[in-house]
Enzyme design. Structure first.
Site, mmCIF file in Angstrom:
data_model
loop_
_atom_site.group_PDB
_atom_site.id
_atom_site.type_symbol
_atom_site.label_atom_id
_atom_site.label_comp_id
_atom_site.label_asym_id
_atom_site.label_seq_id
_atom_site.Cartn_x
_atom_site.Cartn_y
_atom_site.Cartn_z
ATOM 1 N N GLN A 29 0.736 -1.382 0.157
ATOM 2 C CA GLN A 29 -0.140 0.070 -0.140
ATOM 3 C C GLN A 29 0.950 1.291 -0.135
ATOM 4 O O GLN A 29 1.309 1.762 1.057
ATOM 5 C CB GLN A 29 -0.955 -0.008 1.304
ATOM 6 C CG GLN A 29 -1.851 1.216 1.191
ATOM 7 C CD GLN A 29 -2.970 1.018 2.312
ATOM 8 O OE1 GLN A 29 -2.920 0.055 2.943
ATOM 9 N NE2 GLN A 29 -3.922 2.056 2.469
ATOM 10 N N PHE A 30 1.087 1.822 -1.192
ATOM 11 C CA PHE A 30 1.884 2.866 -1.346
ATOM 12 C C PHE A 30 1.534 4.068 -0.587
ATOM 13 O O PHE A 30 2.337 4.882 -0.179
ATOM 14 C CB PHE A 30 2.470 3.188 -2.670
ATOM 15 C CG PHE A 30 1.305 3.653 -3.477
ATOM 16 C CD1 PHE A 30 1.495 5.162 -3.656
ATOM 17 C CD2 PHE A 30 0.165 3.112 -4.073
ATOM 18 C CE1 PHE A 30 0.084 5.889 -4.244
ATOM 19 C CE2 PHE A 30 -0.788 3.892 -4.986
ATOM 20 C CZ PHE A 30 -0.863 5.236 -4.876
ATOM 21 N N THR A 31 0.312 4.163 -0.634
ATOM 22 C CA THR A 31 -0.618 5.327 0.124
ATOM 23 C C THR A 31 -0.086 5.607 1.752
ATOM 24 O O THR A 31 -0.283 6.624 2.123
ATOM 25 C CB THR A 31 -2.058 5.316 0.079
ATOM 26 O OG1 THR A 31 -2.564 4.145 0.788
ATOM 27 C CG2 THR A 31 -2.480 5.530 -1.200
#
Length: 146
Positions: free
Chosen positions: A78-80
């Site tokens: 999850q890059f966020t």
């Protein structure tokens, strides 16, 4: 590298209506890989996750690790998690690693979890839009960063 760890009774990942991974008791990990991260950070975090004593013993005291209880892990990239929200109202993801760098590090992190004694490590689909479902146990949610 940042990991949001949640102790769960169960968790699953669905992509385009199809369940691609599911676990019973264990940990759901949301994993964000940063631009500056490398194998040292991934290895340290994998060992920390495998060893963190957040499951109850016979007295109900948090004294056992996911490895100790034979729990499963579901890891979701999850890059966020690397969002910078200090300025304006639109998050910046400039601190997140690009997919070509993040995916191998995410896979390395998962392999190191296995090497650390976690018997079952499952993943979502890297880069896909995923629906993540979980039953949080406790709730216990911890943010780890290296």
């Amino acid at each position: 590298m940042r990991v949001v760890l949640q102790r769960v009774k169960s968790a699953s990942v669905t992509v385009e209506g199809e369940t691609v991974a599911s676990i019973g008791e264990g940990l759901l990990l949301l994993v964000g890989v940063g631009r500056e991260d490398g194998e040292a950070e991934a290895g340290w975090l994998a060992e920390k996750v495998a060893s963190l004593r957040i499951f109850g013993d016979e007295q109900g005291k948090m004294n056992l690790s996911v490895r100790d209880v034979g729990g499963e892990v579901l890891a979701v990239s999850q890059f966020t998690l690397l969002a910078d929200t200090r300025k304006g109202n639109r998050p910046s993801f400039i601190r997140a690693a690009d997919p070509e760098r993040a995916e191998p590090l995410f896979e390395y992190f998962c392999e190191r979890l296995r090497e650390a004694g976690v018997s079952s490590v499952k993943t979502g689909v890297f880069g896909a839009v995923m629906d993540v479902a979980l039953v949080n146990a406790g709730p216990v949610t911890i943010v780890l960063e290296r």
